[in-house]
Design an enzyme around this catalytic site. Sequence first.
Site, PDB file in Angstrom:
ATOM      1  N   ASP A  51      50.661   2.126  32.766  1.00  0.00           N
ATOM      2  CA  ASP A  51      50.421   1.680  34.138  1.00  0.00           C
ATOM      3  C   ASP A  51      51.754   1.959  34.821  1.00  0.00           C
ATOM      4  O   ASP A  51      52.716   1.200  34.651  1.00  0.00           O
ATOM      5  CB  ASP A  51      50.088   0.190  34.179  1.00  0.00           C
ATOM      6  CG  ASP A  51      49.825  -0.271  35.604  1.00  0.00           C
ATOM      7  OD1 ASP A  51      50.509   0.228  36.520  1.00  0.00           O
ATOM      8  OD2 ASP A  51      48.936  -1.105  35.818  1.00  0.00           O
ATOM      9  N   HIS A  52      51.832   3.062  35.546  1.00  0.00           N
ATOM     10  CA  HIS A  52      53.168   3.516  35.952  1.00  0.00           C
ATOM     11  C   HIS A  52      53.846   2.543  36.910  1.00  0.00           C
ATOM     12  O   HIS A  52      55.061   2.592  37.081  1.00  0.00           O
ATOM     13  CB  HIS A  52      53.127   4.946  36.506  1.00  0.00           C
ATOM     14  CG  HIS A  52      52.609   5.071  37.903  1.00  0.00           C
ATOM     15  ND1 HIS A  52      51.288   5.009  38.217  1.00  0.00           N
ATOM     16  CD2 HIS A  52      53.254   5.259  39.076  1.00  0.00           C
ATOM     17  CE1 HIS A  52      51.138   5.158  39.523  1.00  0.00           C
ATOM     18  NE2 HIS A  52      52.315   5.315  40.073  1.00  0.00           N
ATOM     19  N   HIS A 110      47.267  -1.534  38.752  1.00  0.00           N
ATOM     20  CA  HIS A 110      48.556  -1.784  39.414  1.00  0.00           C
ATOM     21  C   HIS A 110      48.610  -3.144  40.132  1.00  0.00           C
ATOM     22  O   HIS A 110      49.555  -3.898  39.990  1.00  0.00           O
ATOM     23  CB  HIS A 110      48.878  -0.700  40.445  1.00  0.00           C
ATOM     24  CG  HIS A 110      48.764   0.703  39.916  1.00  0.00           C
ATOM     25  ND1 HIS A 110      49.023   1.032  38.617  1.00  0.00           N
ATOM     26  CD2 HIS A 110      48.418   1.873  40.523  1.00  0.00           C
ATOM     27  CE1 HIS A 110      48.846   2.337  38.443  1.00  0.00           C
ATOM     28  NE2 HIS A 110      48.477   2.864  39.588  1.00  0.00           N
TER      29      HIS A 110
HETATM   30  C1  BG6 Z   1      47.600   6.265  40.787  1.00  0.00           C
HETATM   31  C2  BG6 Z   1      46.276   6.362  41.479  1.00  0.00           C
HETATM   32  O1  BG6 Z   1      47.519   5.392  39.693  1.00  0.00           O
HETATM   33  O2  BG6 Z   1      48.589   5.795  41.695  1.00  0.00           O
HETATM   34  C3  BG6 Z   1      46.376   7.238  42.710  1.00  0.00           C
HETATM   35  O3  BG6 Z   1      45.312   6.902  40.599  1.00  0.00           O
HETATM   36  C4  BG6 Z   1      47.518   6.787  43.603  1.00  0.00           C
HETATM   37  O4  BG6 Z   1      45.153   7.238  43.426  1.00  0.00           O
HETATM   38  C5  BG6 Z   1      48.797   6.655  42.797  1.00  0.00           C
HETATM   39  O5  BG6 Z   1      47.677   7.738  44.640  1.00  0.00           O
HETATM   40  C6  BG6 Z   1      49.924   6.091  43.629  1.00  0.00           C
HETATM   41  O6  BG6 Z   1      51.108   6.039  42.911  1.00  0.00           O
HETATM   42  P1  BG6 Z   1      52.488   5.803  43.655  1.00  0.00           P
HETATM   43  O7  BG6 Z   1      53.474   5.674  42.556  1.00  0.00           O
HETATM   44  O8  BG6 Z   1      52.708   7.001  44.534  1.00  0.00           O
HETATM   45  O9  BG6 Z   1      52.325   4.558  44.463  1.00  0.00           O
END
Ligand code: BG6
Length: 516
Positions: free
Chosen positions: A207-208, A270
């Site tokens: 979950d980045h 997230h």
């Molecule tokens: C991803 C989603 O997990 O997170 C995408 O699948 C989204 O739809 C992205 O655009 C957003 O990541 P960040 O780090 O740019 O907020």
Amino acid sequence: MSPGRVRVAAAAANPLRDPQDRRLPRIAGPCGMVIFGVTGDLSRKKVMPAIYDLASRGLLPPGFSLVGYARRDWADQDFAQVVHDSVKEHARTEFREEVWDQLSEGFRFVSGDFADDVAFDTLRQTIQDLDRVRGTGGNHAFYLSIPPRFFPDVIGQLKEHALAEVGPDSWRRVVVEKPFGSDLKSARALNATIHEVFPPESVFRIDHYLGKETVQNILAMRFANEMFEPIWNSHYVDHVQITMAEDIGIGGRAGYYDGIGAARDVIQNHLLQLMALIAMEEPTSFDARSLRVEKQKVLSSVVLPRRLDLHTARGQYTAGWAGGVKVPGYTQEQDIPADSTTETYAAIRLDIDTRRWSGVPFYLRHGKRLGRRVTEVAVVFKRAPHLPFTETATEELTQNALVIRVQPDEGITLRFGSKVPGSAMEIRDVNMDFAYGGSFTESSPEAYERLILDVLLGDPPLFPQVEEVELSWKILDPIVQYWASRGVPDTYEAGTWGPASAAAMLARDGRSWRRP
Ligand code: BG6
């Protein structure tokens, strides 16, 4: 002397002896990584650049190896060229030939689809060769950057071809990208498939958001300071708003996004993780088990609104403007069916049934093609019980708020009332700001740098565990099922802040969304 002071004294005598000392660089031991899905967006934009950035920061072992696996009929050099281009375009750190030369010596490519037994045999052979010539020691992480429908095939092949088997001193790990299932049932099935082959401690679910500096800082802010804890509860907090707004549309991701939608795409993972970090009790330590226990307690105390029609909202964007450019509506995007009912905006109210949070709603919202890109958590406080001022003096005073700015303008803002200079008593909101750029000279690593390094080190605290994933689906399933039963979503024009129903949802509770 307290035990804590003994430890500090010992560390001061010889810092290298203290394994707890996080100031020492954490460098991965001998190892390699295999990426399935090297041609995909995520690999090119995030994973490969992060690997280069780690190498450039000196955090990878000298013999680190990267094997690409995909259907293309490429030689090793073609793969290296793809990584080169992706690094040049997306890496955070400067491109240095000497780093590149050493890193790219460890690149290999295996061509095949996921049913190709011969290709998986070649993969095994390739890994064995790398162990011999690059000293990777039998330690390899398999990164599944592929559509989830292929997970079972790849996991099955890794088993069949003995790629998941470890020697006494080596490890094999699997890295799984979200979406981790599309509901509780499919998540459970997926977990069962993976755990048939890899033990739980070898599974790293990405979950980045948990790799972002500002998200990790929630724990630092809450548990390294004294001043927030006394007010972090229902006596002082009125409500919490968690916003993840994006100005982009779905780009080229129709195949993944349609049928999934905003809630499953980011709220299930997230935003619920952010909520858990904000709401959880102090963990006994920051190891994976202690964090998981506390996050799980929050997720299992979540209560859904009784009236989903009144306390949730969803929408789909129609044509509008983004960054001064006319953009199409969702159903006009390439490969999206004209009658799609997938939501691109979702807002839900959740309550957490614990002593600390009883009566404090948590409002979560996410949308594509909104006014601008911003992710933040706003803890909004109650009004002072009594204001010894005239009504006109406090006309412009709203509620105190602590806003954790996750991105893009990383920092924390405290909003409170202050006297406007002048001869009359007039009180207005002001902001006190902490900005990363102003306080630190170090720049923040990308989330993927931190997470990939943790995989290679076998350090699990920043990866959601199976229980959290399943609890999150338990929260979300009834909501998306309810929406599915209601047919078409509301709409909102691209470039605005979501459907009118989302504003109405908060207005019913006597509140309004922040306009970040
Ligand atoms: C991803 C989603 O997990 O997170 C995408 O699948 C989204 O739809 C992205 O655009 C957003 O990541 P960040 O780090 O740019 O907020």
